[in-house]
Design a protein around this motif. Sequence first.
Motif, PDB file in Angstrom:
ATOM      1  N   LEU A   1      12.063 -10.222  -1.090  1.00 54.70           N
ATOM      2  CA  LEU A   1      10.924  -9.011  -0.281  1.00 54.70           C
ATOM      3  C   LEU A   1      11.683  -9.731   1.454  1.00 54.70           C
ATOM      4  CD1 LEU A   1       9.088  -9.674  -1.876  1.00 54.70           C
ATOM      5  CD2 LEU A   1       8.207  -7.289  -0.769  1.00 54.70           C
ATOM      6  N   ALA A   2      12.216  -8.764   1.934  1.00 52.93           N
ATOM      7  CA  ALA A   2      12.829  -9.477   4.094  1.00 52.93           C
ATOM      8  C   ALA A   2      11.889  -8.257   4.763  1.00 52.93           C
ATOM      9  CB  ALA A   2      14.058  -8.766   4.113  1.00 52.93           C
ATOM     10  N   GLU A   3      11.935  -8.948   5.768  1.00 50.39           N
ATOM     11  CA  GLU A   3      10.845  -8.107   7.291  1.00 50.39           C
ATOM     12  C   GLU A   3      11.522  -7.959   8.418  1.00 50.39           C
ATOM     13  OE1 GLU A   3       7.778 -11.225   4.787  1.00 50.39           O
ATOM     14  OE2 GLU A   3       9.935 -11.619   5.764  1.00 50.39           O
ATOM     15  N   SER A   4      11.361  -7.343   9.238  1.00 52.59           N
ATOM     16  CA  SER A   4      11.801  -6.912  10.139  1.00 52.59           C
ATOM     17  C   SER A   4      11.062  -6.419  11.264  1.00 52.59           C
ATOM     18  CB  SER A   4      13.563  -6.560  10.160  1.00 52.59           C
ATOM     19  OG  SER A   4      12.927  -5.127   9.497  1.00 52.59           O
ATOM     20  N   GLY A   5      11.105  -6.046  12.467  1.00 55.19           N
ATOM     21  CA  GLY A   5      10.693  -5.944  13.513  1.00 55.19           C
ATOM     22  C   GLY A   5       9.537  -6.341  13.982  1.00 55.19           C
TER      23      GLY A   5
ATOM     24  N   SER B   1       8.666  -3.777   9.240  1.00 51.77           N
ATOM     25  CA  SER B   1       9.372  -2.913   8.050  1.00 51.77           C
ATOM     26  C   SER B   1       9.569  -3.694   6.366  1.00 51.77           C
ATOM     27  CB  SER B   1      10.573  -2.759   8.095  1.00 51.77           C
ATOM     28  OG  SER B   1      10.537  -1.679   8.990  1.00 51.77           O
ATOM     29  N   CYS B   2       9.812  -3.918   5.813  1.00 46.21           N
ATOM     30  CA  CYS B   2       9.399  -4.919   4.618  1.00 46.21           C
ATOM     31  C   CYS B   2      10.610  -3.946   3.081  1.00 46.21           C
ATOM     32  CB  CYS B   2       8.434  -5.140   4.175  1.00 46.21           C
ATOM     33  SG  CYS B   2       8.405  -6.620   2.311  1.00 46.21           S
ATOM     34  N   SER B   3      11.654  -4.521   3.586  1.00 40.94           N
ATOM     35  CA  SER B   3      12.415  -3.948   2.340  1.00 40.94           C
ATOM     36  C   SER B   3      12.606  -5.296   1.309  1.00 40.94           C
ATOM     37  CB  SER B   3      14.457  -4.092   2.595  1.00 40.94           C
ATOM     38  OG  SER B   3      14.970  -3.620   2.274  1.00 40.94           O
ATOM     39  N   LEU B   4      12.328  -4.075  -0.430  1.00 45.18           N
ATOM     40  CA  LEU B   4      11.977  -4.390  -0.908  1.00 45.18           C
ATOM     41  C   LEU B   4      13.642  -4.897  -1.765  1.00 45.18           C
ATOM     42  CD1 LEU B   4       9.336  -4.007  -0.723  1.00 45.18           C
ATOM     43  CD2 LEU B   4       8.693  -3.983  -3.278  1.00 45.18           C
TER      44      LEU B   4
ATOM     45  N   TYR C   1       3.496 -12.024  10.173  1.00 47.00           N
ATOM     46  CA  TYR C   1       3.201 -11.401   8.377  1.00 47.00           C
ATOM     47  C   TYR C   1       3.739 -11.510   7.552  1.00 47.00           C
ATOM     48  CZ  TYR C   1      -0.050  -9.162  12.616  1.00 47.00           C
ATOM     49  OH  TYR C   1      -1.122  -8.580  13.223  1.00 47.00           O
ATOM     50  N   TYR C   2       3.006 -11.666   7.111  1.00 46.44           N
ATOM     51  CA  TYR C   2       4.085 -11.470   5.897  1.00 46.44           C
ATOM     52  C   TYR C   2       3.863 -10.181   5.003  1.00 46.44           C
ATOM     53  CZ  TYR C   2       4.255 -16.352   6.935  1.00 46.44           C
ATOM     54  OH  TYR C   2       4.391 -17.811   7.317  1.00 46.44           O
ATOM     55  N   CYS C   3       5.372  -9.979   4.605  1.00 52.70           N
ATOM     56  CA  CYS C   3       4.624  -9.219   2.668  1.00 52.70           C
ATOM     57  C   CYS C   3       4.909  -9.376   1.923  1.00 52.70           C
ATOM     58  CB  CYS C   3       6.164  -7.611   3.248  1.00 52.70           C
ATOM     59  SG  CYS C   3       7.559  -7.869   2.827  1.00 52.70           S
ATOM     60  N   ALA C   4       4.308  -8.459   1.221  1.00 52.33           N
ATOM     61  CA  ALA C   4       4.101  -9.498  -0.566  1.00 52.33           C
ATOM     62  C   ALA C   4       3.798  -8.268  -1.748  1.00 52.33           C
ATOM     63  CB  ALA C   4       2.788 -10.422  -1.006  1.00 52.33           C
ATOM     64  N   ALA C   5       4.624  -8.750  -2.525  1.00 52.71           N
ATOM     65  CA  ALA C   5       4.589  -7.429  -3.979  1.00 52.71           C
ATOM     66  C   ALA C   5       4.107  -7.975  -4.965  1.00 52.71           C
ATOM     67  CB  ALA C   5       5.723  -7.469  -4.192  1.00 52.71           C
ATOM     68  N   GLY C   6       3.984  -7.053  -5.719  1.00 49.70           N
ATOM     69  CA  GLY C   6       2.474  -7.886  -6.969  1.00 49.70           C
ATOM     70  C   GLY C   6       2.237  -6.759  -8.233  1.00 49.70           C
ATOM     71  N   ARG C   7       1.763  -6.584  -8.802  1.00 51.02           N
ATOM     72  CA  ARG C   7       1.450  -6.066  -9.987  1.00 51.02           C
ATOM     73  C   ARG C   7       0.120  -4.896  -9.738  1.00 51.02           C
ATOM     74  NH1 ARG C   7       4.378  -6.160 -14.558  1.00 51.02           N
ATOM     75  NH2 ARG C   7       5.434  -7.608 -15.362  1.00 51.02           N
ATOM     76  N   GLN C   8      -0.517  -5.782  -9.487  1.00 45.24           N
ATOM     77  CA  GLN C   8      -2.518  -5.163  -8.831  1.00 45.24           C
ATOM     78  C   GLN C   8      -2.450  -4.918  -7.150  1.00 45.24           C
ATOM     79  OE1 GLN C   8      -4.560  -7.115 -11.527  1.00 45.24           O
ATOM     80  NE2 GLN C   8      -4.433  -5.335 -12.868  1.00 45.24           N
ATOM     81  N   MET C   9      -3.081  -3.937  -6.867  1.00 41.78           N
ATOM     82  CA  MET C   9      -3.423  -3.889  -5.172  1.00 41.78           C
ATOM     83  C   MET C   9      -4.463  -4.469  -5.142  1.00 41.78           C
ATOM     84  SD  MET C   9      -4.291  -0.199  -3.280  1.00 41.78           S
ATOM     85  CE  MET C   9      -5.242   0.018  -3.544  1.00 41.78           C
ATOM     86  N   GLN C  10      -4.545  -6.114  -4.361  1.00 33.42           N
ATOM     87  CA  GLN C  10      -5.754  -7.293  -4.856  1.00 33.42           C
ATOM     88  C   GLN C  10      -5.909  -7.251  -3.333  1.00 33.42           C
ATOM     89  OE1 GLN C  10      -7.278  -8.100  -7.125  1.00 33.42           O
ATOM     90  NE2 GLN C  10      -6.690  -7.079  -8.246  1.00 33.42           N
ATOM     91  N   ARG C  11      -6.670  -7.849  -1.761  1.00 31.05           N
ATOM     92  CA  ARG C  11      -6.880  -8.709  -0.531  1.00 31.05           C
ATOM     93  C   ARG C  11      -6.714  -9.905  -0.704  1.00 31.05           C
ATOM     94  NH1 ARG C  11     -10.084  -5.699   2.261  1.00 31.05           N
ATOM     95  NH2 ARG C  11     -11.178  -3.568   1.997  1.00 31.05           N
TER      96      ARG C  11
ATOM     97  N   GLN D   1       9.642 -13.985   4.021  1.00 31.27           N
ATOM     98  CA  GLN D   1       9.732 -15.086   4.697  1.00 31.27           C
ATOM     99  C   GLN D   1       8.716 -15.039   5.931  1.00 31.27           C
ATOM    100  OE1 GLN D   1      11.687 -18.197   3.701  1.00 31.27           O
ATOM    101  NE2 GLN D   1      11.912 -16.637   2.161  1.00 31.27           N
ATOM    102  N   GLY D   2       8.726 -13.522   6.630  1.00 34.29           N
ATOM    103  CA  GLY D   2       7.425 -12.869   7.297  1.00 34.29           C
ATOM    104  C   GLY D   2       8.211 -13.173   8.790  1.00 34.29           C
ATOM    105  N   THR D   3       7.382 -12.855   9.470  1.00 31.36           N
ATOM    106  CA  THR D   3       8.317 -12.283  10.994  1.00 31.36           C
ATOM    107  C   THR D   3       7.183 -12.140  12.143  1.00 31.36           C
ATOM    108  OG1 THR D   3       9.382 -10.489  12.318  1.00 31.36           O
ATOM    109  CG2 THR D   3       7.601  -9.505  10.606  1.00 31.36           C
ATOM    110  N   GLN D   4       7.563 -12.855  13.151  1.00 32.85           N
ATOM    111  CA  GLN D   4       6.258 -13.493  14.005  1.00 32.85           C
ATOM    112  C   GLN D   4       6.258 -12.171  14.972  1.00 32.85           C
ATOM    113  OE1 GLN D   4       5.154 -16.017  14.817  1.00 32.85           O
ATOM    114  NE2 GLN D   4       3.338 -15.145  16.533  1.00 32.85           N
ATOM    115  N   VAL D   5       4.416 -11.936  15.001  1.00 37.18           N
ATOM    116  CA  VAL D   5       4.142 -10.903  16.075  1.00 37.18           C
ATOM    117  C   VAL D   5       3.865 -11.823  17.594  1.00 37.18           C
ATOM    118  CG1 VAL D   5       2.531  -9.092  16.565  1.00 37.18           C
ATOM    119  CG2 VAL D   5       4.509  -9.106  14.639  1.00 37.18           C
ATOM    120  N   THR D   6       3.508 -11.725  18.750  1.00 43.06           N
ATOM    121  CA  THR D   6       2.882 -11.903  19.570  1.00 43.06           C
ATOM    122  C   THR D   6       2.435 -10.776  20.749  1.00 43.06           C
ATOM    123  OG1 THR D   6       4.384 -14.356  19.325  1.00 43.06           O
ATOM    124  CG2 THR D   6       3.154 -14.094  21.448  1.00 43.06           C
TER     125      THR D   6
END
Length: 124
Positions: free
Chosen positions: A4-8, A21-24, A96-106, A116-121
């Motif tokens: 995964l790669a974040e941007s924006g 955006s997060c590209s898988l 901010y990080y995007c993540a992927a998995g099999r089940q939708m969880q908190r 790797q994350g993208t900084q939002v200020t």
Amino acid sequence: QVQLAESGGGWVQPGGSLRLSCSLSARTASSAATAWFRQAPGKEREFVAAQYLFGSRLYADSVKGRFTISSDPAKITDNNIYLQMNDLKPEDTAVYYCAAGRQMQRNAEQYDSWGQGTQVTVSS
């Protein structure tokens, strides 16, 4: 594992908007659920929003009504997820990080793949 790669990310004034955006690398069973988390300095990583395929969504109470997680079902091969952030507040400042998995969880531990994350200020 899915890559995964974040941007924006970037800087914005309070009340402004950003779209992350997060590209898988692939859409597989192990990336059926996608999510956004964030981590501010000195704080633990916290859940922001999650989506299962192109359907069910979950949001943290702190962002509900301001943030929207989405992907584009019209694009069958779309391997991107987005986080539209409106009415941003200084307390939204974080990596901010995007993540992927099999089940939708908190719970972050349920997600196997991370960007790797993208900084939002948010500041004036």
